[in-house]
Design a protein around this motif. Sequence first.
Motif, short mmCIF file in Angstrom:
data_model
loop_
_atom_site.label_atom_id
_atom_site.label_comp_id
_atom_site.label_asym_id
_atom_site.label_seq_id
_atom_site.Cartn_x
_atom_site.Cartn_y
_atom_site.Cartn_z
N GLN A 102 12.05 -8.76 14.35
CA GLN A 102 10.84 -8.78 14.38
C GLN A 102 10.23 -8.02 13.01
OE1 GLN A 102 8.76 -10.30 16.48
NE2 GLN A 102 10.66 -11.15 17.15
N THR A 103 11.04 -7.27 12.58
CA THR A 103 10.62 -6.31 11.34
C THR A 103 11.58 -6.62 10.19
OG1 THR A 103 9.58 -4.60 12.72
CG2 THR A 103 10.06 -4.07 10.15
N LEU A 104 10.94 -7.30 8.96
CA LEU A 104 11.90 -7.61 7.81
C LEU A 104 11.71 -6.94 6.62
CD1 LEU A 104 10.96 -11.44 8.20
CD2 LEU A 104 13.11 -10.36 8.91
N PRO A 105 12.86 -6.81 5.84
CA PRO A 105 12.47 -5.82 4.65
C PRO A 105 11.76 -6.92 3.68
CG PRO A 105 15.18 -6.21 5.11
CD PRO A 105 14.14 -7.15 5.95
N ASN B 226 3.62 -15.92 0.82
CA ASN B 226 2.46 -15.02 0.28
C ASN B 226 1.34 -14.71 1.01
OD1 ASN B 226 3.94 -15.58 -2.45
ND2 ASN B 226 3.28 -17.65 -2.35
N ASN B 227 1.14 -15.79 1.85
CA ASN B 227 0.01 -15.29 2.59
C ASN B 227 -0.06 -16.11 4.18
OD1 ASN B 227 -2.70 -14.33 3.60
ND2 ASN B 227 -3.66 -16.29 2.75
N ILE B 228 -0.57 -15.61 5.10
CA ILE B 228 -0.55 -16.27 6.44
C ILE B 228 -2.21 -16.42 6.80
CG2 ILE B 228 -0.10 -16.07 8.86
CD1 ILE B 228 2.14 -16.30 7.08
N GLY B 229 -2.64 -17.56 7.27
CA GLY B 229 -3.89 -17.89 7.39
C GLY B 229 -3.97 -18.26 9.37
N PRO C 100 4.34 -7.60 1.04
CA PRO C 100 4.04 -6.34 2.01
C PRO C 100 3.06 -6.34 2.73
CG PRO C 100 4.90 -5.75 -0.58
CD PRO C 100 4.29 -7.30 -0.52
N ILE C 101 1.79 -6.93 2.27
CA ILE C 101 0.63 -6.96 2.84
C ILE C 101 0.40 -7.50 4.32
CG2 ILE C 101 -1.83 -7.60 2.80
CD1 ILE C 101 -1.85 -7.23 -0.22
N ILE C 102 1.44 -8.65 4.27
CA ILE C 102 1.50 -9.48 5.56
C ILE C 102 2.85 -9.50 6.24
CG2 ILE C 102 -0.11 -11.35 4.79
CD1 ILE C 102 2.66 -12.93 4.08
N LEU C 103 3.61 -8.40 5.71
CA LEU C 103 4.73 -7.95 6.51
C LEU C 103 4.95 -8.12 7.81
CD1 LEU C 103 7.98 -7.65 5.52
CD2 LEU C 103 7.28 -5.35 5.49
N ALA C 104 3.86 -7.44 8.54
CA ALA C 104 3.92 -7.35 10.01
C ALA C 104 3.67 -8.72 10.66
CB ALA C 104 2.80 -6.27 10.58
N GLU C 105 3.34 -9.66 10.01
CA GLU C 105 2.97 -10.99 10.45
C GLU C 105 3.88 -11.96 10.36
OE1 GLU C 105 -1.32 -12.24 9.18
OE2 GLU C 105 -1.28 -10.13 7.99
#
Length: 250
Positions: free
Chosen positions: A52-55, A103-106, A74-79
């Motif tokens: 669930q958590t990645l480097p 890069n990003n999750i929408g 890193p900004i979206i690591l939790a997603e």
Amino acid sequence: MTRKNSYKLAMTMLCVMLAVSLFPGVTLAETEADLAVEKDNIVGFQALSEMQTLPVDFTTVDEDGKKVVVHVNPIILAEVDGDMVAELIESSDLNAGDRININNIGYCERRYAPMPAVDFDNYYNTTYIYDVVRETHNKFVISVAKGSTKTLESTWTYTISGGFEGTVSLYDVASVTAKLAGAVTCTYKTTYVFKGPPESSKYNSREYRVKYYKQRVKVTQTDPVTSFKRTSTYDKAVKYADYSIDSKIG
């Protein structure tokens, strides 16, 4: 040399040393991000589905035996979880050593359907069973060469919407639609600047893509008087992943 001159010389040298220590750090920041994954930060491909958590940066070897480099913003690591990364790797046409950048999750923008005059959602004891989130569309945006930048000639946009699958046999469709309806849209305007791999990178091409995801929801409503059940499936729009693939072509 006077004490005053010695002081000036010492301060000048200190400023020079400070500038040298700061500016290379700025110019090398992008390079270090490319090189960080070359270290022994290896994650087993089979283990990804349990993570669930990645480097932020790691390498893995896919089921075809190809080494793949992964970078997660890193900004979206939790997603981002391991299942998403594994699926991205499996569904992409990668060469050994290629790098995937997430890069990003929408997310879904709710499109509220008109609520019925009476909300029968609770009256019919409506239950929702959510299936796994899966890919439904994978769209190419643009590719950019090493050290280059590009803008689009026209606005790029793509939308997926939710909806019922097959025959709808619920007692109350309006309440369910109002709860689950929505759309996922990714848009790039002509002012957006796409960057290729930096000059210091070992890759010479970067391909930008957008992957869309939906989730099937089994909806069951029970008539409180007769206990009869009616069931339908709603395919809910969930999110998109904006990602890119760095490759060495030629």
